[in-house]
Design a protein around this motif. Structure first.
Motif, PDB file in Angstrom:
ATOM      1  N   ASN A   1      -8.049  -6.948  -0.462  1.00 41.03           N
ATOM      2  CA  ASN A   1      -9.189  -6.445  -0.777  1.00 41.03           C
ATOM      3  C   ASN A   1      -9.986  -5.418   0.268  1.00 41.03           C
ATOM      4  O   ASN A   1     -10.103  -4.359  -0.031  1.00 41.03           O
ATOM      5  CB  ASN A   1     -10.212  -7.744  -1.126  1.00 41.03           C
ATOM      6  N   LYS A   2      -9.605  -5.980   1.664  1.00 39.08           N
ATOM      7  CA  LYS A   2     -10.085  -4.906   2.616  1.00 39.08           C
ATOM      8  C   LYS A   2      -9.187  -3.713   2.543  1.00 39.08           C
ATOM      9  O   LYS A   2      -9.736  -2.532   2.883  1.00 39.08           O
ATOM     10  CB  LYS A   2     -10.064  -5.665   4.121  1.00 39.08           C
ATOM     11  N   SER A   3      -7.659  -3.846   2.437  1.00 38.96           N
ATOM     12  CA  SER A   3      -6.976  -2.605   2.608  1.00 38.96           C
ATOM     13  C   SER A   3      -7.115  -1.958   1.431  1.00 38.96           C
ATOM     14  O   SER A   3      -6.903  -0.698   1.446  1.00 38.96           O
ATOM     15  CB  SER A   3      -5.284  -3.273   2.595  1.00 38.96           C
TER      16      SER A   3
ATOM     17  N   LYS B   1      -9.945  -1.393  -0.517  1.00 37.18           N
ATOM     18  CA  LYS B   1     -11.330  -1.274  -0.522  1.00 37.18           C
ATOM     19  C   LYS B   1     -11.713   0.061  -1.249  1.00 37.18           C
ATOM     20  O   LYS B   1     -12.486   0.178  -2.078  1.00 37.18           O
ATOM     21  CB  LYS B   1     -12.266  -1.251   0.655  1.00 37.18           C
ATOM     22  N   GLU B   2     -10.809   1.276  -0.855  1.00 39.54           N
ATOM     23  CA  GLU B   2     -11.138   2.668  -1.298  1.00 39.54           C
ATOM     24  C   GLU B   2     -10.640   2.846  -2.757  1.00 39.54           C
ATOM     25  O   GLU B   2     -10.634   3.922  -3.405  1.00 39.54           O
ATOM     26  CB  GLU B   2     -10.855   3.589  -0.293  1.00 39.54           C
TER      27      GLU B   2
ATOM     28  N   ASP C   1      -8.125 -11.749   0.533  1.00 37.74           N
ATOM     29  CA  ASP C   1      -8.903 -11.245   1.377  1.00 37.74           C
ATOM     30  C   ASP C   1      -8.576  -9.933   2.179  1.00 37.74           C
ATOM     31  O   ASP C   1      -9.235  -8.936   2.148  1.00 37.74           O
ATOM     32  CB  ASP C   1      -9.688 -12.022   2.287  1.00 37.74           C
ATOM     33  N   GLY C   2      -7.415 -10.053   2.620  1.00 37.92           N
ATOM     34  CA  GLY C   2      -6.859  -8.732   3.362  1.00 37.92           C
ATOM     35  C   GLY C   2      -6.564  -7.699   2.493  1.00 37.92           C
ATOM     36  O   GLY C   2      -6.753  -6.660   2.781  1.00 37.92           O
TER      37      GLY C   2
ATOM     38  N   LYS D   1       0.852  -1.288   0.113  1.00 39.67           N
ATOM     39  CA  LYS D   1       0.040  -0.027   0.068  1.00 39.67           C
ATOM     40  C   LYS D   1       0.856   1.432   0.030  1.00 39.67           C
ATOM     41  O   LYS D   1       0.536   2.278  -0.736  1.00 39.67           O
ATOM     42  CB  LYS D   1      -0.985   0.017   1.201  1.00 39.67           C
TER      43      LYS D   1
ATOM     44  N   CYS E   1      -7.201  -7.181  -6.692  1.00 36.88           N
ATOM     45  CA  CYS E   1      -6.599  -8.204  -6.257  1.00 36.88           C
ATOM     46  C   CYS E   1      -7.186  -9.680  -6.205  1.00 36.88           C
ATOM     47  O   CYS E   1      -8.397  -9.921  -6.155  1.00 36.88           O
ATOM     48  CB  CYS E   1      -6.581  -8.162  -4.514  1.00 36.88           C
TER      49      CYS E   1
END
Length: 184
Positions: free
Chosen positions: A30-32, A34-35, A27-28, A3, A41
């Motif tokens: 995609n959460k990181s 998200k914006e 999944d991690g 990131k 991913c």
């Protein structure tokens, strides 16, 4: 780390692809991210399904593979021919199919994959040779690539994952190195 690299060096990029080996890692991510509308991913296998032309095929899991091998053996039928007839495939067959299709259909591959500003591959030590071959083909569609991994954390030797490939890549003179983080 990924990131911060994207924020610092690729904030203007319109198409960033992040690949890794496990669903949990993705999944991690995609959460990181998200914006981030410019970051996609996927596991390598998810991405292979996106670019694969055999979308109607059923993906076999381990118990099914074992049963189908036994069935093919009893009938004296080639396992791959049986899979083709039943429109199913293993994960390795999916990767092989994606590689073959990209190589034999460059125009379609270019349309399906598109131009990628940055490809990030995480947990590179977990990919086997076949999977790395697909990754290297995907790299051809990217302006920049980043490969991350830890040769001490390779846990998929049962599927022929080879941390030596990561070490070779690191010592390749044409590879630019990212500052290594030693976390204790």
């Amino acid at each position: 780390k990924i990131k911060s690299i994207i924020d610092r060096e690729f904030s203007e990029a319109s198409n960033i692809l992040v690949l890794s080996f496990t669903n949990a890692t993705i999944d991690g991510f995609n959460k990181s991210f998200k914006e981030y509308k410019n970051v996609r991913c996927h596991t390598l296998h998810q991405y292979a399904l996106i670019i694969n032309h055999l979308t109607q095929h059923q993906i076999l899991i381990d118990p099914e593979i074992k049963h189908l091998y036994k069935f093919a053996e009893r009938l004296s039928i080639d396992f791959y021919a049986l899979c083709q007839h039943l429109e199913c495939m293993t994960f390795d067959m999916m990767i092989e199919s994606s590689i073959d299709f990209i190589k034999s259909n460059p125009a379609y591959a270019e349309e399906k994959i598109g131009k990628i500003d940055l490809v990030v591959v995480d947990e590179f030590q977990d990919f086997n040779e076949l999977e790395r071959n697909l990754v290297f083909l995907i790299f051809k569609y990217a302006d920049q690539t980043i490969v991350l991994g830890d040769d001490d954390q390779s846990i998929y030797d049962f599927k022929n994952a080879d941390p030596e490939a990561l070490i070779e890549l690191y010592y390749n003179d044409s590879s630019e190195k990212i500052e290594h983080e030693h976390i204790c």
